[in-house]
Scaffold this active site. Sequence first.
Site, mmCIF file in Angstrom:
data_model
loop_
_atom_site.group_PDB
_atom_site.id
_atom_site.type_symbol
_atom_site.label_atom_id
_atom_site.label_comp_id
_atom_site.label_asym_id
_atom_site.label_seq_id
_atom_site.Cartn_x
_atom_site.Cartn_y
_atom_site.Cartn_z
ATOM 1 N N SER A 171 0.867 -1.179 0.000
ATOM 2 C CA SER A 171 0.000 0.000 0.000
ATOM 3 C C SER A 171 0.901 1.225 0.000
ATOM 4 O O SER A 171 2.056 1.149 0.450
ATOM 5 C CB SER A 171 -0.864 0.002 1.277
ATOM 6 O OG SER A 171 -1.413 1.286 1.495
ATOM 7 N N TYR A 184 -2.498 -0.902 10.397
ATOM 8 C CA TYR A 184 -2.451 -1.141 8.942
ATOM 9 C C TYR A 184 -1.123 -0.645 8.366
ATOM 10 O O TYR A 184 -0.448 -1.368 7.615
ATOM 11 C CB TYR A 184 -3.625 -0.422 8.278
ATOM 12 C CG TYR A 184 -3.754 -0.666 6.793
ATOM 13 C CD1 TYR A 184 -4.400 -1.797 6.302
ATOM 14 C CD2 TYR A 184 -3.243 0.247 5.873
ATOM 15 C CE1 TYR A 184 -4.529 -2.017 4.934
ATOM 16 C CE2 TYR A 184 -3.363 0.031 4.504
ATOM 17 C CZ TYR A 184 -4.008 -1.094 4.041
ATOM 18 O OH TYR A 184 -4.132 -1.315 2.680
HETATM 19 P P1 NAD Z 1 -11.326 -6.011 -0.302
HETATM 20 O O1 NAD Z 1 -11.854 -5.892 1.070
HETATM 21 O O2 NAD Z 1 -12.267 -6.055 -1.441
HETATM 22 O O3 NAD Z 1 -10.378 -7.284 -0.444
HETATM 23 C C1 NAD Z 1 -9.694 -7.882 0.594
HETATM 24 C C2 NAD Z 1 -9.910 -9.378 0.473
HETATM 25 O O4 NAD Z 1 -9.119 -10.053 1.464
HETATM 26 C C3 NAD Z 1 -11.372 -9.760 0.718
HETATM 27 O O5 NAD Z 1 -11.783 -10.632 -0.307
HETATM 28 C C4 NAD Z 1 -11.339 -10.453 2.061
HETATM 29 O O6 NAD Z 1 -12.333 -11.446 2.205
HETATM 30 C C5 NAD Z 1 -9.939 -11.065 2.016
HETATM 31 N N1 NAD Z 1 -9.474 -11.453 3.342
HETATM 32 C C6 NAD Z 1 -9.517 -10.734 4.488
HETATM 33 N N2 NAD Z 1 -9.019 -11.462 5.509
HETATM 34 C C7 NAD Z 1 -8.630 -12.649 4.976
HETATM 35 C C8 NAD Z 1 -8.040 -13.812 5.522
HETATM 36 N N3 NAD Z 1 -7.754 -13.908 6.838
HETATM 37 N N4 NAD Z 1 -7.764 -14.851 4.705
HETATM 38 C C9 NAD Z 1 -8.061 -14.785 3.372
HETATM 39 N N5 NAD Z 1 -8.632 -13.693 2.811
HETATM 40 C C10 NAD Z 1 -8.908 -12.653 3.611
HETATM 41 O O7 NAD Z 1 -10.289 -4.805 -0.448
HETATM 42 P P2 NAD Z 1 -9.205 -4.501 -1.576
HETATM 43 O O8 NAD Z 1 -9.110 -3.054 -1.665
HETATM 44 O O9 NAD Z 1 -9.464 -5.287 -2.788
HETATM 45 O O10 NAD Z 1 -7.869 -4.994 -0.845
HETATM 46 C C11 NAD Z 1 -6.977 -5.933 -1.428
HETATM 47 C C12 NAD Z 1 -5.552 -5.626 -0.964
HETATM 48 O O11 NAD Z 1 -5.144 -4.355 -1.493
HETATM 49 C C13 NAD Z 1 -5.403 -5.535 0.556
HETATM 50 O O12 NAD Z 1 -4.161 -6.131 0.935
HETATM 51 C C14 NAD Z 1 -5.348 -4.035 0.795
HETATM 52 O O13 NAD Z 1 -4.641 -3.716 1.961
HETATM 53 C C15 NAD Z 1 -4.625 -3.567 -0.455
HETATM 54 N N6 NAD Z 1 -4.817 -2.154 -0.767
HETATM 55 C C16 NAD Z 1 -6.032 -1.676 -1.153
HETATM 56 C C17 NAD Z 1 -6.145 -0.310 -1.448
HETATM 57 C C18 NAD Z 1 -7.435 0.304 -1.906
HETATM 58 O O14 NAD Z 1 -7.478 1.528 -2.082
HETATM 59 N N7 NAD Z 1 -8.474 -0.439 -2.151
HETATM 60 C C19 NAD Z 1 -5.046 0.528 -1.348
HETATM 61 C C20 NAD Z 1 -3.830 -0.008 -0.935
HETATM 62 C C21 NAD Z 1 -3.727 -1.347 -0.661
#
Ligand code: NAD
Length: 286
Positions: A171, A184
């Site tokens: 991130s 986080y």
């Molecule tokens: P999201 O909530 O749609 O996806 C996260 C996924 O991780 C979900 O499907 C959830 O069920 C799964 N998950 C959570 N705990 C889990 C576990 N213990 N075991 C297996 N799966 C698990 O959100 P997203 O934005 O798609 O996030 C995906 C990744 O991208 C994350 O690592 C997040 O930190 C990172 N990220 C997202 C953003 C953003 O702006 N959306 C920015 C920076 C980083």
Amino acid sequence: MNPTQNEHYPPVVMPSLDQQVVLTGQKALVTGASSGIGKQVAIALGHAGADVVVNYVTDPDKAEEAVQEIQRRCGIRAMAIQADVAKEDEVQAMFRTMIKEFGTLHILVNNAGLQKDAPFEKMTLAQWHRVIEVNLTGQFLCAREAVREFKRRGVVPEISCAAGKIICMSSVHDTIPWAGHVNYAASKGGVMLMMKSIAQEVAPWRIRVNAISPGAIRTPINMAAWGTPEAYGELMKLVPYKRIGEPEDIGRAAVWLASDYSDYINGSCLYVDGGMTLYPGFDTGG
Ligand code: NAD
């Protein structure tokens, strides 16, 4: 033994520049792939020709929907496997199932993640632990299983120059401090140095380990930041490129990092953030 002298490590044959980015014949595992970024990464890998495992933890229906969508749109093999990435036995069982079904693994996308936000003095130990164990320990457990499989198999030149590729979803908050999200930011800062240290250690086996650090991407995890025009306007003050990122932006980056087109990229982090890490507060000269 120097692994590069082993017969499993033949000379590298790079794709020629008139060749498309393809992952045909490769087997990919994307954690947390039933929603958001993970789902689009899985679809993008599928479009590039990889067979894909959709890992999920709680919602089998959404995972099955993702599998159906990937198979329909990409014409490749996909399957869902449940595992909490923070649990060693579940992660090991997931890799066993994948290797039994798909034969091996070439690409791991360590994507699963969550937030448990609180003002620092109100943050509970449970909130701290859960974020660290999913976002950081989960990536450690999955990367370790992947490296074991990559080392066991070695390089198969017809498939890829590398024995395996790991992409850690980090991130911009591996770099930008984030008040109210101390757990986080600590987890993603940890992902960054874990990624680089693993990359350094396993590079001689032709295993590449890199990260993608997304900025603001339109997914459920951060709907509060883009769900209303007011929130979107505030968000754009932090994004020099003046648009929110879409999960597809991350999918394209992941395909490139997983392909031989990026074969000399190792231990790097690709910021896919519309310039969020460019200190936008200084855009008028400070
Ligand atoms: P999201 O909530 O749609 O996806 C996260 C996924 O991780 C979900 O499907 C959830 O069920 C799964 N998950 C959570 N705990 C889990 C576990 N213990 N075991 C297996 N799966 C698990 O959100 P997203 O934005 O798609 O996030 C995906 C990744 O991208 C994350 O690592 C997040 O930190 C990172 N990220 C997202 C953003 C953003 O702006 N959306 C920015 C920076 C980083």
